[in-house]
Design an enzyme around this catalytic site. Structure first.
Site, PDB file in Angstrom:
ATOM      1  N   CYS A   1      48.605  42.854  53.622  1.00 64.49           N
ATOM      2  CA  CYS A   1      47.533  41.910  53.251  1.00 64.49           C
ATOM      3  C   CYS A   1      47.237  40.921  54.379  1.00 64.49           C
ATOM      4  CB  CYS A   1      47.920  41.165  51.973  1.00 64.49           C
ATOM      5  SG  CYS A   1      46.674  39.951  51.482  1.00 64.49           S
TER       6      CYS A   1
ATOM      7  N   CYS B   1      53.298  41.937  44.695  1.00 62.02           N
ATOM      8  CA  CYS B   1      52.163  42.782  45.108  1.00 62.02           C
ATOM      9  C   CYS B   1      52.639  43.944  45.989  1.00 62.02           C
ATOM     10  CB  CYS B   1      51.150  41.938  45.870  1.00 62.02           C
ATOM     11  SG  CYS B   1      49.770  42.904  46.477  1.00 62.02           S
TER      12      CYS B   1
ATOM     13  N   LEU C   1      29.374  37.442  21.601  1.00 65.66           N
ATOM     14  CA  LEU C   1      29.695  37.825  22.986  1.00 65.66           C
ATOM     15  C   LEU C   1      28.637  37.323  23.980  1.00 65.66           C
ATOM     16  CD1 LEU C   1      30.949  41.503  23.519  1.00 65.66           C
ATOM     17  CD2 LEU C   1      32.122  39.373  24.005  1.00 65.66           C
TER      18      LEU C   1
ATOM     19  N   ARG D   1      41.065  53.944  28.372  1.00 64.80           N
ATOM     20  CA  ARG D   1      41.752  54.698  29.430  1.00 64.80           C
ATOM     21  C   ARG D   1      42.300  56.014  28.888  1.00 64.80           C
ATOM     22  NH1 ARG D   1      44.781  49.812  32.591  1.00 64.80           N
ATOM     23  NH2 ARG D   1      42.983  49.232  33.857  1.00 64.80           N
TER      24      ARG D   1
ATOM     25  N   GLU E   1      32.564  49.520  29.008  1.00 61.35           N
ATOM     26  CA  GLU E   1      32.085  48.747  30.154  1.00 61.35           C
ATOM     27  C   GLU E   1      31.096  47.677  29.717  1.00 61.35           C
ATOM     28  OE1 GLU E   1      33.291  48.750  33.065  1.00 61.35           O
ATOM     29  OE2 GLU E   1      34.574  50.498  32.834  1.00 61.35           O
TER      30      GLU E   1
ATOM     31  N   ASP F   1      33.982  45.985  41.139  1.00 64.48           N
ATOM     32  CA  ASP F   1      33.750  44.846  40.242  1.00 64.48           C
ATOM     33  C   ASP F   1      34.322  43.580  40.896  1.00 64.48           C
ATOM     34  OD1 ASP F   1      36.480  45.096  39.959  1.00 64.48           O
ATOM     35  OD2 ASP F   1      36.481  45.024  37.768  1.00 64.48           O
TER      36      ASP F   1
ATOM     37  N   TYR G   1      27.751  49.321  39.421  1.00 61.91           N
ATOM     38  CA  TYR G   1      29.148  49.294  38.980  1.00 61.91           C
ATOM     39  C   TYR G   1      29.344  50.198  37.741  1.00 61.91           C
ATOM     40  CZ  TYR G   1      33.145  48.176  36.305  1.00 61.91           C
ATOM     41  OH  TYR G   1      34.267  48.336  35.546  1.00 61.91           O
TER      42      TYR G   1
ATOM     43  N   GLN H   1      32.345  40.389  31.851  1.00 59.28           N
ATOM     44  CA  GLN H   1      32.493  38.927  31.675  1.00 59.28           C
ATOM     45  C   GLN H   1      33.189  38.550  30.365  1.00 59.28           C
ATOM     46  OE1 GLN H   1      28.831  39.394  32.772  1.00 59.28           O
ATOM     47  NE2 GLN H   1      28.647  37.900  34.384  1.00 59.28           N
TER      48      GLN H   1
ATOM     49  N   THR I   1      25.168  31.235  31.420  1.00 58.12           N
ATOM     50  CA  THR I   1      25.409  31.459  32.848  1.00 58.12           C
ATOM     51  C   THR I   1      24.475  30.635  33.735  1.00 58.12           C
ATOM     52  OG1 THR I   1      25.883  33.686  32.162  1.00 58.12           O
ATOM     53  CG2 THR I   1      25.887  33.291  34.515  1.00 58.12           C
TER      54      THR I   1
ATOM     55  N   CYS J   1      46.410  40.340  41.975  1.00 55.44           N
ATOM     56  CA  CYS J   1      45.616  39.599  42.957  1.00 55.44           C
ATOM     57  C   CYS J   1      44.591  38.746  42.208  1.00 55.44           C
ATOM     58  CB  CYS J   1      44.934  40.560  43.927  1.00 55.44           C
ATOM     59  SG  CYS J   1      44.261  39.690  45.351  1.00 55.44           S
TER      60      CYS J   1
ATOM     61  N   CYS K   1      51.606  37.305  44.817  1.00 51.81           N
ATOM     62  CA  CYS K   1      51.896  38.057  46.041  1.00 51.81           C
ATOM     63  C   CYS K   1      53.344  38.558  46.090  1.00 51.81           C
ATOM     64  CB  CYS K   1      51.596  37.207  47.273  1.00 51.81           C
ATOM     65  SG  CYS K   1      49.908  36.565  47.275  1.00 51.81           S
TER      66      CYS K   1
HETATM   67 FE1  SF4 Z   1      46.306  39.700  46.716  1.00 49.56          FE
HETATM   68 FE2  SF4 Z   1      47.193  39.884  49.185  1.00 49.56          FE
HETATM   69 FE3  SF4 Z   1      48.553  38.473  47.427  1.00 49.56          FE
HETATM   70 FE4  SF4 Z   1      48.478  41.114  47.218  1.00 49.56          FE
HETATM   71  S1  SF4 Z   1      49.380  39.929  48.840  1.00 49.56           S
HETATM   72  S2  SF4 Z   1      48.216  39.625  45.562  1.00 49.56           S
HETATM   73  S3  SF4 Z   1      46.420  41.548  47.932  1.00 49.56           S
HETATM   74  S4  SF4 Z   1      46.511  38.046  48.158  1.00 49.56           S
END
Ligand code: SF4
Length: 346
Positions: free
Chosen positions: A205, A199, A77, A22, A34, A135, A117, A39, A298, A189, A196
């Site tokens: 949501c 979040c 890997l 980053r 990447e 992703d 991606y 995975q 896999t 999430c 949540c």
């Molecule tokens: Fe995911 Fe919705 Fe929970 Fe936020 S509120 S973590 S978007 S499920």
């Protein structure tokens, strides 16, 4: 800007994890990150990322490297075709683009091993172009935010999710946008027990509102898993044993393994003896089943049996492409994790 985007960007600004890739806008380094991170857990992926950067500081170093070294650096890997494609793509970048990473999404997409991606990740993180990185984490986040009940593992549904993202990414800083969405999906999430409570978009949501967090995202169970029965021959003579390069188009292509015989089911010693190459069918040789390991890939479950064959005399192995090694020198070769696991038990 859309309120959901504003909230997610703000959350990212205050909560982002620092990651080495980053800190850079170098397309080559972003591409490497990447490829090693797919995975893979971030901690494990980071170690591999540094290993690659140290050994191949530029795309030209990677292009000029021996493929065996590239495979060796990825050892542990799995998904070795990614290392082979990485190497092929590096050669193309050097030969067709004078070692400078192309900036055009369509050209990037043509490089071996680069899908939609990864091309989007390179375009956005390196060149700040508005290509959303869809992703697994972003699929989950968008599915839940908008309560989308379309299976995320069916290619035909990808365009639906991309349309939502293409609208959201408009008038944003694409680099930040993608990082922020991926980060929220990965850290808040989460697949199991999404957080949540913290979040930033819990109010918006739809899955939370409709009590559907546990059923979204939807996935169809399409992956067929194949059982394979591999008999590895640990042929020893004194403190030496033999490995061979797998050249066929199959798992572990171009890596080194113990010689192997594949059977249609698990076999006993009598059946094995019937299948052995003539060159080691000497009654004086002793054969023992040393280990059985179940190894998950896999799309395949490998039932591996390791048979130790102690040679009484050294036959003429010349035409069998066998390489003589000992318990130290085999480590110089790129070996699948399964074989390494067995040899480390000795
Ligand atoms: Fe995911 Fe919705 Fe929970 Fe936020 S509120 S973590 S978007 S499920």
């Amino acid at each position: 800007m859309n309120q959901i985007v504003l909230e997610i960007l703000e959350y990212y600004k205050n909560n982002k994890r620092e990651m080495p890739w980053r800190q850079t806008t170098d397309a080559y380094k972003i591409w490497l990150s990447e490829v090693v991170l797919q995975q893979t857990q971030v901690i494990q992926g980071t170690a591999y990322y540094y290993k690659f950067i140290e050994n191949f500081p530029t795309v030209a170093h990677l292009a000029n490297a021996n493929e065996e070294l590239v495979l060796k650096l990825r050892q542990g890997l799995g998904y070795y075709s990614r290392a082979r494609n990485l190497h092929k793509a590096a050669k193309i970048i050097v030969s067709d683009y004078k070692g400078i990473f192309p900036k055009d999404y369509k050209l990037i997409l043509k490089l071996p091993g680069i899908g939609e991606y990864t091309a989007a990740a390179i375009c956005s993180f390196a060149f700040n172009q508005a290509y959303p990185t869809l992703d697994g984490n972003v699929f989950r986040l968008i599915s839940r935010l908008y309560a989308v009940e379309l299976p995320i593992n069916e290619q035909k549904n990808r365009s639906f999710f991309m349309e939502i993202l293409n609208n959201l990414i408009l008038n944003t800083n694409p680099r930040l946008f993608n990082n922020a969405f991926m980060e929220l999906g990965a850290t808040v999430c989460k697949s199991q027990n999404p957080n949540c409570n913290i979040c930033p978009v819990s109010i918006q949501c739809m899955a939370l509102k409709e009590g559907k967090i546990k059923i979204i995202p939807i996935k169809t169970n399409k992956i067929k898993v194949r059982n394979r029965y591999l008999n590895f021959l640990h042929i020893t003579y004194g403190n030496k044993f033999y490995i061979t390069k797998r050249i066929q188009k199959d798992i572990w292509q171009n890596l080194y393994t113990l010689p192997l015989i594949e059977s249609t089911q698990g076999i006993d010693i009598k059946s094995l003896i019937l299948m052995l190459p003539e060159v080691i069918k000497n009654k004086k040789n002793t054969i023992d089943l040393k280990s059985e390991i179940k190894h998950l890939l896999t799309h395949q479950v490998i039932f591996a049996k390791f048979w130790e064959i102690k040679l009484e005399q050294l036959p003429d192995f010349e035409s069998n492409n066998l390489i003589e090694v000992d318990i130290n020198s085999y480590k110089n070769f790129a070996i699948p994790k399964l074989i390494d696991k067995y040899l480390l038990l000795l």
